[in-house]
Design a protein around this motif. Sequence first.
Motif, short mmCIF file in Angstrom:
data_model
loop_
_atom_site.label_atom_id
_atom_site.label_comp_id
_atom_site.label_asym_id
_atom_site.label_seq_id
_atom_site.Cartn_x
_atom_site.Cartn_y
_atom_site.Cartn_z
N THR A 78 0.87 -1.19 0.00
CA THR A 78 0.00 0.00 0.00
C THR A 78 0.90 1.24 0.00
O THR A 78 2.08 1.16 0.34
N PHE A 79 0.32 2.38 -0.36
CA PHE A 79 1.10 3.61 -0.43
C PHE A 79 0.16 4.80 -0.32
O PHE A 79 -1.06 4.66 -0.54
N ASN A 80 0.72 5.95 0.00
CA ASN A 80 -0.07 7.19 -0.01
C ASN A 80 0.86 8.36 0.25
O ASN A 80 2.07 8.19 0.40
N GLY A 81 0.28 9.54 0.33
CA GLY A 81 1.01 10.75 0.68
C GLY A 81 0.03 11.69 1.35
O GLY A 81 -1.18 11.54 1.19
N SER A 82 0.54 12.66 2.11
CA SER A 82 -0.36 13.63 2.73
C SER A 82 0.39 14.93 3.00
O SER A 82 1.61 14.93 3.22
N THR A 83 -0.36 16.02 2.99
CA THR A 83 0.20 17.36 3.19
C THR A 83 -0.24 17.88 4.55
O THR A 83 -1.43 17.80 4.89
N HIS A 84 0.70 18.40 5.31
CA HIS A 84 0.45 18.87 6.67
C HIS A 84 0.89 20.34 6.76
O HIS A 84 1.45 20.87 5.80
N PRO A 85 0.66 21.01 7.89
CA PRO A 85 1.09 22.41 7.97
C PRO A 85 2.58 22.61 7.68
O PRO A 85 2.96 23.53 6.97
N ASP A 86 3.44 21.71 8.22
CA ASP A 86 4.88 21.93 8.11
C ASP A 86 5.66 20.81 7.44
O ASP A 86 6.89 20.83 7.45
N TYR A 87 4.97 19.83 6.87
CA TYR A 87 5.69 18.81 6.10
C TYR A 87 4.73 18.10 5.15
O TYR A 87 3.51 18.16 5.31
N THR A 88 5.32 17.43 4.17
CA THR A 88 4.58 16.57 3.26
C THR A 88 5.23 15.20 3.32
O THR A 88 6.46 15.10 3.26
N ASP A 89 4.41 14.15 3.47
CA ASP A 89 5.01 12.82 3.58
C ASP A 89 4.48 11.89 2.48
O ASP A 89 3.39 12.09 1.94
N TYR A 90 5.30 10.90 2.17
CA TYR A 90 4.98 9.86 1.18
C TYR A 90 5.42 8.53 1.79
O TYR A 90 6.43 8.47 2.47
N PHE A 91 4.65 7.46 1.54
CA PHE A 91 5.05 6.19 2.15
C PHE A 91 4.61 4.99 1.33
O PHE A 91 3.69 5.07 0.50
N GLU A 92 5.28 3.88 1.59
CA GLU A 92 4.90 2.57 1.09
C GLU A 92 5.05 1.56 2.24
O GLU A 92 5.96 1.70 3.05
N VAL A 93 4.15 0.58 2.28
CA VAL A 93 4.34 -0.60 3.13
C VAL A 93 4.28 -1.81 2.21
O VAL A 93 3.32 -1.95 1.43
N LEU A 94 5.31 -2.64 2.28
CA LEU A 94 5.44 -3.78 1.36
C LEU A 94 5.94 -5.01 2.12
O LEU A 94 6.56 -4.88 3.19
N PRO A 95 5.72 -6.21 1.58
CA PRO A 95 6.43 -7.37 2.12
C PRO A 95 7.94 -7.11 2.09
O PRO A 95 8.43 -6.36 1.22
N SER A 96 8.68 -7.70 3.00
CA SER A 96 10.12 -7.41 3.16
C SER A 96 10.89 -7.45 1.84
O SER A 96 11.80 -6.64 1.61
N ALA A 97 10.53 -8.39 0.97
CA ALA A 97 11.25 -8.53 -0.31
C ALA A 97 11.09 -7.30 -1.20
O ALA A 97 11.83 -7.13 -2.16
#
Length: 427
Positions: A78-97
């Motif tokens: 899964t993945f997503n991103g979000s915008t906050h007052p003082d930062y923007t983040d992006y992420f992924e969660v995956l099986p270890s491989a």
Amino acid sequence: MLGNELTRFTLANGLRVVLAPDPTAPVVGVSVHYDVGFRSEPEGRTGFAHLFEHLMFQGSESLEKLAHFRHVQSAGGTFNGSTHPDYTDYFEVLPSAGLERALFLEADRMRAPKLTEENLRNQVDVVKEEIRLNVLNRPYGGFPWILLPPVLYQTFPNAHNGYGDFTELEQADLNDCAQFFDTYYAPANAVLTVGGDIELDRARELIEKHFGDVPARPAPNRPSFGEPRPVAQLEAEHIDPHAPLPALAIGYRMPDPIGELDGYLAHLILASVLAEGDASRLQQRLVLKEPLVTDINAAAGMFGPFEARDPDTFTVTAVHSPEVTQDRVLRAVDEELDALAATPPSEQELAKVTARWVAGLHREHDRLMSRTLALGAFELLYGDPGLVYQLTDRLAAVTADAVSAAAKTLRPDSRAVLTVTPAGGNQ
């Protein structure tokens, strides 16, 4: 909780890295936090930080549009991103491989997202549709996070609408995009966090392989967004065409979340004492006993805590019937704050609230993605990701006197009051 061992290092191009191994499940979490939120967007370009977050998913140097989605989902992630007052983040969660895949994807768009006229126009339309759905065509849309800041704050960074104005979004061009990317999306302005089932040396090797050659650019100077606290009660009204009932939002300034963390944490506990659960002060008084309101909430931070540097906002929001005047609601809130300021909460009341906070944080940080995102945010805002693991103890240490002192600072002569009036209705 885990062993909480963290490894931190910085690449030659300035990218800060936090590694948080946790072998308990065969998954990895990867996040990238950029030190830019909607408080940093240029005047005349409201909503640009959020628009740019959308553009980061529209392809990159080596990947066509939608490839990012396919690469993550085909690996079971899964993945997503979000915008906050003082930062923007992006992420992924995956099986270890899938660790190398996630690192490649994030490095590729840190190097160069595909900034094309077609992508820009398309995402402006997507953001406008989001605003229609979440703000313009919804009862209490943007309440209070869009509507309250321009009452409480005077400066553009703190007061403007982070979702964006349609006209300003439409005027955004590729030059704006290139300049925003060059300024804020430098490796030296970012934090990469990798958590979960990782082997430290291998993770470090892969990070160097994928991120090491992202060109270095200087991190921008970060201005202070500080401004004086109000010295009177500030008021405004918003007519809401969809709201069935009147509402009000009260905004107060809080202690500096970074420089005065213990005072800030006392406000978090205060918010729970006031309005979390049926036993809380405002629920008891305004919902169950009198009753003056149909709904009441108190919160530290416009979107929750630990998302902003100074200044940050303490809010009390209420929805009430047209028969109840706003002054009655305000008077009841002030009386409850005065009571807490004069007499600290009982040890039992405080213990119940802090236990709920501690349990909530444990629950949240048990989830790999929440923990990875929190570590990255705390490295970015506090320069100390390990603080995430100390929060439960720091919150449990908040005293009844500290909560009482926090209540003392929430004064009628230093706050903003926003009234939401249903269209065609009056109070």
